[in-house]
Design a protein around this motif. Structure first.
Motif, PDB file in Angstrom:
ATOM      1  N   ALA A  25       0.803  -1.147   0.033  1.00 34.00           N
ATOM      2  CA  ALA A  25      -0.075   0.094  -0.047  1.00 34.00           C
ATOM      3  C   ALA A  25       1.093   1.253  -0.093  1.00 34.00           C
ATOM      4  O   ALA A  25       0.521   2.267  -0.614  1.00 34.00           O
ATOM      5  CB  ALA A  25      -0.858  -0.005   1.149  1.00 34.00           C
ATOM      6  N   ASP A  26       1.795   1.232   0.536  1.00 31.86           N
ATOM      7  CA  ASP A  26       2.776   2.408   0.928  1.00 31.86           C
ATOM      8  C   ASP A  26       3.331   2.633  -0.463  1.00 31.86           C
ATOM      9  O   ASP A  26       3.551   3.800  -1.101  1.00 31.86           O
ATOM     10  CB  ASP A  26       3.946   2.089   1.897  1.00 31.86           C
ATOM     11  CG  ASP A  26       4.897   3.080   1.787  1.00 31.86           C
ATOM     12  OD1 ASP A  26       4.440   4.419   2.505  1.00 31.86           O
ATOM     13  OD2 ASP A  26       5.862   3.135   1.892  1.00 31.86           O
ATOM     14  N   LYS A  27       3.984   1.436  -1.299  1.00 22.89           N
ATOM     15  CA  LYS A  27       4.488   1.524  -2.638  1.00 22.89           C
ATOM     16  C   LYS A  27       3.352   2.332  -3.385  1.00 22.89           C
ATOM     17  O   LYS A  27       3.918   3.119  -4.330  1.00 22.89           O
ATOM     18  CB  LYS A  27       5.028   0.475  -3.243  1.00 22.89           C
ATOM     19  CG  LYS A  27       6.243  -0.248  -2.224  1.00 22.89           C
ATOM     20  CD  LYS A  27       6.687  -1.713  -2.852  1.00 22.89           C
ATOM     21  CE  LYS A  27       7.355  -1.652  -4.306  1.00 22.89           C
ATOM     22  NZ  LYS A  27       7.999  -2.930  -4.507  1.00 22.89           N
ATOM     23  N   LEU A  28       2.303   1.734  -3.482  1.00 25.63           N
ATOM     24  CA  LEU A  28       1.466   2.357  -4.390  1.00 25.63           C
ATOM     25  C   LEU A  28       0.931   3.663  -4.128  1.00 25.63           C
ATOM     26  O   LEU A  28       1.039   4.513  -5.093  1.00 25.63           O
ATOM     27  CB  LEU A  28      -0.223   1.223  -4.135  1.00 25.63           C
ATOM     28  CG  LEU A  28       0.104  -0.057  -4.604  1.00 25.63           C
ATOM     29  CD1 LEU A  28      -1.335  -0.660  -4.335  1.00 25.63           C
ATOM     30  CD2 LEU A  28       0.200  -0.095  -6.151  1.00 25.63           C
ATOM     31  N   ARG A  29       0.865   4.126  -2.805  1.00 26.04           N
ATOM     32  CA  ARG A  29       0.546   5.714  -2.506  1.00 26.04           C
ATOM     33  C   ARG A  29       1.755   6.433  -3.133  1.00 26.04           C
ATOM     34  O   ARG A  29       1.599   7.648  -3.407  1.00 26.04           O
ATOM     35  CB  ARG A  29       0.395   5.781  -0.853  1.00 26.04           C
ATOM     36  CG  ARG A  29      -0.999   5.598  -0.636  1.00 26.04           C
ATOM     37  CD  ARG A  29      -1.131   5.945   1.036  1.00 26.04           C
ATOM     38  NE  ARG A  29      -0.220   5.196   1.936  1.00 26.04           N
ATOM     39  CZ  ARG A  29      -0.432   3.945   2.457  1.00 26.04           C
ATOM     40  NH1 ARG A  29      -1.955   3.402   2.119  1.00 26.04           N
ATOM     41  NH2 ARG A  29       0.055   3.372   2.961  1.00 26.04           N
ATOM     42  N   ARG A  30       3.097   6.047  -3.132  1.00 27.15           N
ATOM     43  CA  ARG A  30       4.367   6.611  -3.326  1.00 27.15           C
ATOM     44  C   ARG A  30       4.583   6.698  -4.779  1.00 27.15           C
ATOM     45  O   ARG A  30       5.524   7.555  -5.302  1.00 27.15           O
ATOM     46  CB  ARG A  30       5.394   6.289  -2.663  1.00 27.15           C
ATOM     47  CG  ARG A  30       5.412   6.434  -1.294  1.00 27.15           C
ATOM     48  CD  ARG A  30       6.535   5.774  -0.271  1.00 27.15           C
ATOM     49  NE  ARG A  30       6.667   6.070   1.130  1.00 27.15           N
ATOM     50  CZ  ARG A  30       6.878   6.901   1.637  1.00 27.15           C
ATOM     51  NH1 ARG A  30       7.490   8.060   0.933  1.00 27.15           N
ATOM     52  NH2 ARG A  30       6.843   7.028   2.855  1.00 27.15           N
ATOM     53  N   SER A  31       3.693   6.155  -5.528  1.00 26.73           N
ATOM     54  CA  SER A  31       4.063   5.968  -7.112  1.00 26.73           C
ATOM     55  C   SER A  31       3.372   7.240  -7.629  1.00 26.73           C
ATOM     56  O   SER A  31       2.733   8.059  -7.036  1.00 26.73           O
ATOM     57  CB  SER A  31       3.230   4.672  -7.783  1.00 26.73           C
ATOM     58  OG  SER A  31       1.733   4.891  -7.557  1.00 26.73           O
ATOM     59  N   CYS A  32       3.698   7.299  -8.851  1.00 21.97           N
ATOM     60  CA  CYS A  32       3.435   8.509  -9.550  1.00 21.97           C
ATOM     61  C   CYS A  32       2.552   8.006 -10.877  1.00 21.97           C
ATOM     62  O   CYS A  32       3.178   7.460 -11.903  1.00 21.97           O
ATOM     63  CB  CYS A  32       4.517   9.303 -10.092  1.00 21.97           C
ATOM     64  SG  CYS A  32       3.916  10.959 -10.804  1.00 21.97           S
ATOM     65  N   PRO A  33       1.307   8.286 -10.936  1.00 23.18           N
ATOM     66  CA  PRO A  33       0.362   8.986 -10.030  1.00 23.18           C
ATOM     67  C   PRO A  33       0.157   8.027  -8.665  1.00 23.18           C
ATOM     68  O   PRO A  33       0.444   6.730  -8.802  1.00 23.18           O
ATOM     69  CB  PRO A  33      -0.964   9.174 -10.614  1.00 23.18           C
ATOM     70  CG  PRO A  33      -0.889   8.017 -11.484  1.00 23.18           C
ATOM     71  CD  PRO A  33       0.637   7.891 -12.077  1.00 23.18           C
ATOM     72  N   PRO A  34      -0.048   8.535  -7.599  1.00 25.59           N
ATOM     73  CA  PRO A  34      -0.463   7.598  -6.290  1.00 25.59           C
ATOM     74  C   PRO A  34      -1.633   6.850  -6.635  1.00 25.59           C
ATOM     75  O   PRO A  34      -2.536   7.370  -7.423  1.00 25.59           O
ATOM     76  CB  PRO A  34      -0.863   8.909  -5.371  1.00 25.59           C
ATOM     77  CG  PRO A  34      -0.332  10.095  -5.954  1.00 25.59           C
ATOM     78  CD  PRO A  34      -0.395   9.978  -7.296  1.00 25.59           C
ATOM     79  N   ILE A  35      -1.572   5.642  -6.213  1.00 30.54           N
ATOM     80  CA  ILE A  35      -2.651   4.612  -6.286  1.00 30.54           C
ATOM     81  C   ILE A  35      -3.085   4.379  -4.757  1.00 30.54           C
ATOM     82  O   ILE A  35      -2.395   3.866  -4.017  1.00 30.54           O
ATOM     83  CB  ILE A  35      -2.216   3.443  -7.017  1.00 30.54           C
ATOM     84  CG1 ILE A  35      -1.581   3.685  -8.528  1.00 30.54           C
ATOM     85  CG2 ILE A  35      -3.342   2.327  -7.175  1.00 30.54           C
ATOM     86  CD1 ILE A  35      -0.906   2.425  -8.957  1.00 30.54           C
ATOM     87  N   LEU A  36      -4.535   4.567  -4.502  1.00 32.79           N
ATOM     88  CA  LEU A  36      -5.093   4.562  -3.330  1.00 32.79           C
ATOM     89  C   LEU A  36      -6.062   3.352  -3.548  1.00 32.79           C
ATOM     90  O   LEU A  36      -6.989   3.083  -4.245  1.00 32.79           O
ATOM     91  CB  LEU A  36      -5.543   5.840  -3.037  1.00 32.79           C
ATOM     92  CG  LEU A  36      -4.846   7.280  -2.992  1.00 32.79           C
ATOM     93  CD1 LEU A  36      -5.659   8.251  -2.624  1.00 32.79           C
ATOM     94  CD2 LEU A  36      -3.579   6.956  -2.093  1.00 32.79           C
ATOM     95  N   GLY A  37      -5.992   2.622  -2.153  1.00 37.67           N
ATOM     96  CA  GLY A  37      -6.665   1.502  -2.001  1.00 37.67           C
ATOM     97  C   GLY A  37      -6.984   1.447  -0.574  1.00 37.67           C
ATOM     98  O   GLY A  37      -6.651   1.975   0.357  1.00 37.67           O
TER      99      GLY A  37
END
Length: 69
Positions: A25-37
Motif C-alpha cells: 500500500a505504501d509503494k502504491l501511494r508513493r507511485s506517480c500517480p499515487p494509487i489509493l486502495g
C-alpha cells in the motif's frame, strides 16, 4: 446520493506476495500517480470505478512497474 449502493468489481492483490499489504500500500501511494486502495485481510483492495477511462493505460503501467519491482 448518500446511502445509495453503486455496483462495482473490485481488484484484490494479496499482500503476502509483496512483503505485506502495508508495504505494498505504501509503494502504491508513493507511485506517480499515487494509487489509493484499502487493506482488508492482508489484501490490497482497489476499486476501478474511481479511474477514468483515459487513465486506464497509465494505471496499468504503474501497477506493472510496482508489482514487478
Amino acid at each position: 446520493m448518500p446511502g445509495q449502493l453503486i455496483s462495482t468489481t473490485l481488484v484484490t492483490i494479496p499482500g503476502k506476495n509483496f512483503g505485506g499489504a502495508a508495504k505494498l500500500a505504501d509503494k502504491l501511494r508513493r507511485s506517480c500517480p499515487p494509487i489509493l486502495g484499502r487493506i482488508e485481510n492482508e489484501k490490497i483492495i482497489l476499486d476501478p470505478r474511481t479511474v477514468l477511462p483515459e487513465q486506464d493505460k497509465l494505471l496499468i503501467e504503474s501497477m506493472k512497474n510496482i508489482l514487478h519491482s
